[in-house]
Enzyme design. Structure first.
Site, PDB file in Angstrom:
ATOM      1  N   HIS A  45       0.813  -1.225   0.000  1.00  0.00           N
ATOM      2  CA  HIS A  45       0.000   0.000   0.000  1.00  0.00           C
ATOM      3  C   HIS A  45       0.854   1.287   0.000  1.00  0.00           C
ATOM      4  O   HIS A  45       0.677   2.125  -0.893  1.00  0.00           O
ATOM      5  CB  HIS A  45      -1.005  -0.049   1.162  1.00  0.00           C
TER       6      HIS A  45
ATOM      7  N   HIS B 108       4.332   6.575   5.292  1.00  0.00           N
ATOM      8  CA  HIS B 108       3.236   7.351   5.886  1.00  0.00           C
ATOM      9  C   HIS B 108       2.445   6.604   6.956  1.00  0.00           C
ATOM     10  O   HIS B 108       1.805   7.234   7.795  1.00  0.00           O
ATOM     11  CB  HIS B 108       2.280   7.903   4.798  1.00  0.00           C
ATOM     12  N   ASP B 109       2.506   5.272   6.963  1.00  0.00           N
ATOM     13  CA  ASP B 109       1.744   4.527   7.975  1.00  0.00           C
ATOM     14  C   ASP B 109       2.630   3.909   9.060  1.00  0.00           C
ATOM     15  O   ASP B 109       2.122   3.193   9.918  1.00  0.00           O
ATOM     16  CB  ASP B 109       0.908   3.417   7.291  1.00  0.00           C
TER      17      ASP B 109
ATOM     18  N   GLU C 188       1.628   5.365  12.626  1.00  0.00           N
ATOM     19  CA  GLU C 188       0.253   5.006  12.996  1.00  0.00           C
ATOM     20  C   GLU C 188       0.077   3.495  13.211  1.00  0.00           C
ATOM     21  O   GLU C 188      -0.629   3.073  14.118  1.00  0.00           O
ATOM     22  CB  GLU C 188      -0.696   5.488  11.885  1.00  0.00           C
ATOM     23  N   ASP C 189       0.720   2.703  12.382  1.00  0.00           N
ATOM     24  CA  ASP C 189       0.395   1.267  12.366  1.00  0.00           C
ATOM     25  C   ASP C 189       1.501   0.327  12.828  1.00  0.00           C
ATOM     26  O   ASP C 189       1.310  -0.894  12.798  1.00  0.00           O
ATOM     27  CB  ASP C 189      -0.030   0.840  10.946  1.00  0.00           C
TER      28      ASP C 189
ATOM     29  N   ASP D  28      -3.089   8.730  -0.731  1.00  0.00           N
ATOM     30  CA  ASP D  28      -3.552   7.668   0.172  1.00  0.00           C
ATOM     31  C   ASP D  28      -5.033   7.378  -0.074  1.00  0.00           C
ATOM     32  O   ASP D  28      -5.457   6.216  -0.141  1.00  0.00           O
ATOM     33  CB  ASP D  28      -3.314   8.141   1.615  1.00  0.00           C
TER      34      ASP D  28
END
Ligand code: NDP
Ligand code: ZN
Length: 189
Positions: A39, A65-66, A69-70, A126
């Site tokens: 992704h 980018h994640d 957050e993840d 995104d």
């Protein structure tokens, strides 16, 4: 022909390696359980291909980018390897996971107009990738209604960044229309 700077390519390659490692155990929510890191790679590719974005800092932040957050990655770790600007771009597009999901989704709409230009680019790329997933490789347990709700929410976020990048906006709205035709025309609706 334009040449890619050696340092830029090195930074991008090291973000590929870093992101692939951090997301290595995660999967997307589609039926095939695609490796998660596909992704962020898609997001960077949309910026490069559809958006003609050539700013290496933005492309590097897109790849990562994640991660905050993840995964367990800390902002300081990102800054150490990729610098302050990449750190701050990522933080701009990172949701506060301690908040309820509904609140997080509403905050994305409210915050979108105030993001920096680079963060807006990552955010719209995104959303392009996620609506593509919702249309063509959705989580198997999502109803048509839920998929349409997701498209409507993504549209609100992108509308709030009106004018951020003509090419990417065009791509987003083209896909959105395609998705609504496809899902709206379904016999399950
Ligand atoms: P989630 O936030 O749970 O999932 C969507 C997110 O998951 C995406 O934004 C994306 O984020 C990531 N993702 C990973 N794989 C996929 C994939 N294959 N396709 C799409 N996204 C993927 O879902 P919602 O955004 O829908 O949030 C929950 C909302 O759903 C709530 O607002 C709730 O009210 C509503 N809801 C609706 C239901 C209904 O039937 N109408 C039922 C239950 C909840 P990233 O880019 O960060 O990976
Ligand atoms: Zn994402």
């Amino acid at each position: 022909m334009n040449q890619i700077a050696y340092e830029d390519f090195t930074l991008f390659m090291s973000a590929l390696k870093f992101g692939a490692h951090k997301h290595r155990w995660q999967r997307r929510k589609d039926a095939e359980q695609t490796p998660y890191f596909n992704h962020p790679i898609n997001v960077a590719e949309v910026l490069w291909g559809s958006g003609a974005v050539r700013d290496i800092t933005i492309l590097t932040a897109a790849l990562l980018h994640d991660v905050i957050e993840d995964t367990e990655t800390l902002p300081d770790e990102v800054e150490r390897d990729f610098g302050k600007v990449v750190r701050s771009l990522i933080l701009e597009v990172t949701d506060d996971k301690s908040l309820p999901k509904e609140t997080r989704k509403e905050l994305q709409v409210q915050h979108a107009p105030h993001l920096s230009p680079g963060a807006k680019l990552i955010k719209i790329a995104d959303k392009i990738c996620n609506i593509k997933d919702v249309i063509y490789s959705p989580p198997p347990n999502w109803s048509i209604e839920r998929r349409l709700e997701y498209l409507a929410w993504a549209e609100r976020v992108v509308k709030a960044m009106n004018g951020c990048n003509e090419r990417l906006e065009e791509e987003f709205y083209r896909l959105l229309k395609e998705g609504r035709e496809r899902l709206g025309g379904s016999r399950w609706k």
